[in-house]
Design a protein around this motif. Structure first.
Motif, PDB file in Angstrom:
ATOM      1  N   PHE A   3       0.827  -1.196   0.000  1.00  0.00           N
ATOM      2  CA  PHE A   3       0.000   0.000   0.000  1.00  0.00           C
ATOM      3  C   PHE A   3       0.860   1.245   0.000  1.00  0.00           C
ATOM      4  O   PHE A   3       1.907   1.297   0.638  1.00  0.00           O
ATOM      5  N   LYS A   4       0.379   2.265  -0.698  1.00  0.00           N
ATOM      6  CA  LYS A   4       1.129   3.514  -0.782  1.00  0.00           C
ATOM      7  C   LYS A   4       0.854   4.410   0.417  1.00  0.00           C
ATOM      8  O   LYS A   4       1.717   5.165   0.831  1.00  0.00           O
ATOM      9  N   ASP A   8      -5.234   3.866   1.071  1.00  0.00           N
ATOM     10  CA  ASP A   8      -5.291   2.628   0.286  1.00  0.00           C
ATOM     11  C   ASP A   8      -5.598   1.433   1.180  1.00  0.00           C
ATOM     12  O   ASP A   8      -6.367   0.556   0.813  1.00  0.00           O
ATOM     13  N   LYS A   9      -5.002   1.427   2.377  1.00  0.00           N
ATOM     14  CA  LYS A   9      -5.271   0.334   3.319  1.00  0.00           C
ATOM     15  C   LYS A   9      -6.740   0.313   3.732  1.00  0.00           C
ATOM     16  O   LYS A   9      -7.373  -0.737   3.774  1.00  0.00           O
ATOM     17  N   TYR A  12      -8.918  -0.802   0.802  1.00  0.00           N
ATOM     18  CA  TYR A  12      -8.781  -2.252   0.619  1.00  0.00           C
ATOM     19  C   TYR A  12      -9.598  -2.996   1.665  1.00  0.00           C
ATOM     20  O   TYR A  12     -10.337  -3.928   1.348  1.00  0.00           O
ATOM     21  N   PHE A  83      -5.565  -3.235  -6.020  1.00  0.00           N
ATOM     22  CA  PHE A  83      -4.852  -2.450  -5.016  1.00  0.00           C
ATOM     23  C   PHE A  83      -3.341  -2.711  -5.040  1.00  0.00           C
ATOM     24  O   PHE A  83      -2.607  -2.163  -4.223  1.00  0.00           O
TER      25      PHE A  83
END
Length: 88
Positions: A3-4, A8-9, A12, A83
């Motif tokens: 993850f960036k 994003d986490k 997701y 992702f």
């Protein structure tokens, strides 16, 4: 790979939980709804010589559960690819 950022986490996690909830609702409707609650209405029909309500409570819920497992694996692989956390 990975993850960036925290957004994003969270996205997701939200996507995977939503998928799981949808599949659990389908499983509940098939196993409890068709196998217990709607058994009398479904018993008016036959499938492979058995009353449909009986078939759902004995076999149909199991078949549906196995299909949901295969769909879960497919959908999770797609989500992982989207992702960027897939294994490949």
């Amino acid at each position: 790979m990975g993850f960036k950022n925290d957004n994003d986490k969270q996205a997701y996690w939200r996507t995977t939980v939503l998928l799981l909830l949808k599949l659990l609702v389908i499983w509940f409707v098939v196993s409890f709804g068709c196998g217990i609650l709607l058994v009398d209405q479904l018993n008016q029909f036959q499938l492979f010589g058995f009353k449909l309500g009986f078939w759902f409570s004995q076999q149909g819920a199991i078949y549906c559960f196995v299909l949901l497992i295969f769909y879960y694996v497919y959908a999770m692989n797609k989500i992982d690819q989207r992702f960027g956390v897939d294994e490949e």
